[in-house]
Design an enzyme around this catalytic site. Structure first.
Site, PDB file in Angstrom:
ATOM      1  N   ASP A 138       0.727  -1.335   0.590  1.00  0.00           N
ATOM      2  CA  ASP A 138       0.198  -0.126   0.349  1.00  0.00           C
ATOM      3  C   ASP A 138       1.104   0.821  -0.262  1.00  0.00           C
ATOM      4  O   ASP A 138       2.340   1.108  -0.706  1.00  0.00           O
ATOM      5  CB  ASP A 138      -0.726   0.131   1.499  1.00  0.00           C
ATOM      6  N   CYS A 154       3.644  -2.719   4.305  1.00  0.00           N
ATOM      7  CA  CYS A 154       2.490  -1.688   4.416  1.00  0.00           C
ATOM      8  C   CYS A 154       3.297  -1.134   5.577  1.00  0.00           C
ATOM      9  O   CYS A 154       4.502  -1.560   5.557  1.00  0.00           O
ATOM     10  CB  CYS A 154       1.257  -2.249   4.804  1.00  0.00           C
ATOM     11  N   THR A 175       2.427  -1.509   8.915  1.00  0.00           N
ATOM     12  CA  THR A 175       3.163  -1.997   9.877  1.00  0.00           C
ATOM     13  C   THR A 175       3.111  -3.592   9.639  1.00  0.00           C
ATOM     14  O   THR A 175       3.751  -4.693  10.142  1.00  0.00           O
ATOM     15  CB  THR A 175       2.108  -1.999  10.578  1.00  0.00           C
ATOM     16  N   HIS A 212      10.518 -23.441   9.651  1.00  0.00           N
ATOM     17  CA  HIS A 212       9.795 -24.017  10.611  1.00  0.00           C
ATOM     18  C   HIS A 212       7.651 -23.919  10.141  1.00  0.00           C
ATOM     19  O   HIS A 212       7.172 -24.964  10.303  1.00  0.00           O
ATOM     20  CB  HIS A 212      10.074 -23.423  11.583  1.00  0.00           C
ATOM     21  N   HIS A 245       8.055 -30.322  11.404  1.00  0.00           N
ATOM     22  CA  HIS A 245       7.514 -29.261  11.191  1.00  0.00           C
ATOM     23  C   HIS A 245       6.280 -29.909   9.640  1.00  0.00           C
ATOM     24  O   HIS A 245       5.475 -28.922  10.008  1.00  0.00           O
ATOM     25  CB  HIS A 245       7.702 -28.091  10.871  1.00  0.00           C
TER      26      HIS A 245
HETATM   27  C1  RB5 Z   1      -2.027   2.993   6.543  1.00  0.00           C
HETATM   28  O1  RB5 Z   1      -1.885   4.211   6.891  1.00  0.00           O
HETATM   29  C2  RB5 Z   1      -1.295   1.715   7.171  1.00  0.00           C
HETATM   30  O2  RB5 Z   1      -2.402   1.686   8.141  1.00  0.00           O
HETATM   31  C3  RB5 Z   1      -1.020   0.589   6.807  1.00  0.00           C
HETATM   32  O3  RB5 Z   1       0.024   0.671   6.308  1.00  0.00           O
HETATM   33  C4  RB5 Z   1      -1.070  -0.826   7.754  1.00  0.00           C
HETATM   34  O4  RB5 Z   1       0.061   0.168   8.564  1.00  0.00           O
HETATM   35  C5  RB5 Z   1      -1.973  -1.548   7.671  1.00  0.00           C
HETATM   36  O5  RB5 Z   1      -2.222  -2.505   8.367  1.00  0.00           O
END
Ligand code: RB5
Length: 147
Positions: free
Chosen positions: A7, A64, A66, A97, A132
């Site tokens: 994203d 993304c 996080t 694993h 595993h």
């Molecule tokens: C976008 O602002 C953010 O929410 C997205 O990139 C991600 O971290 C969502 O899990």
């Protein structure tokens, strides 16, 4: 073939990742997003993971902000085992694993240098099998029940 998806939060890191894969001659299909404009991670994670589940691609790299949204979305698709990794050890273990077929990264959590190292480890580590396999097979059985 590696399925790529990001994203806006992962867009810049994905450009570096593509350069890294190009340098190593690793082939990929880019499912977007294609700019840093705000978008929904789910719109890009799901098509990339469907391509893996259907066999068009063999593995995936999703980024993304996080890595959490991407991993939640990816693990909803039967056949996908996505691991969110923040260091090389996690990347090695999730391949060895968990037989993870998708690597998720958080561009706001992991530096570019760390991320490229994680990508390197993930795509060069084999599944260990053995005990595993039994554990992963229990998850595969759940996927089959849901089909
Ligand atoms: C976008 O602002 C953010 O929410 C997205 O990139 C991600 O971290 C969502 O899990």
């Amino acid at each position: 073939m590696i399925a790529l998806a990001c994203d806006h939060g992962g867009y810049e890191l994905m450009q570096a990742a593509k350069h890294f894969l190009d340098e190593r001659g690793l082939k990929y299909e880019d499912f977007g997003t294609y700019s840093a404009e705000s978008c929904d991670y789910s719109d890009f994670a799901l098509p990339a993971c469907h391509a893996i589940a259907s066999g068009t691609c063999s593995v995936g790299l999703l980024i993304c902000g996080t890595g959490i949204g991407m991993s939640i979305a990816a693990n909803k698709i039967p056949g996908i085992r996505a691991g969110l990794c923040t260091n090389n050890f996690m990347a090695e273990m999730t391949r060895a694993h968990n037989d993870a077929n998708v690597l998720c990264l958080g561009a706001r959590v992991t530096s570019e240098t760390e991320a490229l190292g994680i990508i390197d480890v993930f795509f060069s580590t084999d599944f260990e099998g053995g005990r595993h396999s039994r554990r992963v097979e229990k998850l595969n059985a759940l996927d089959r029940e849901r089909e």
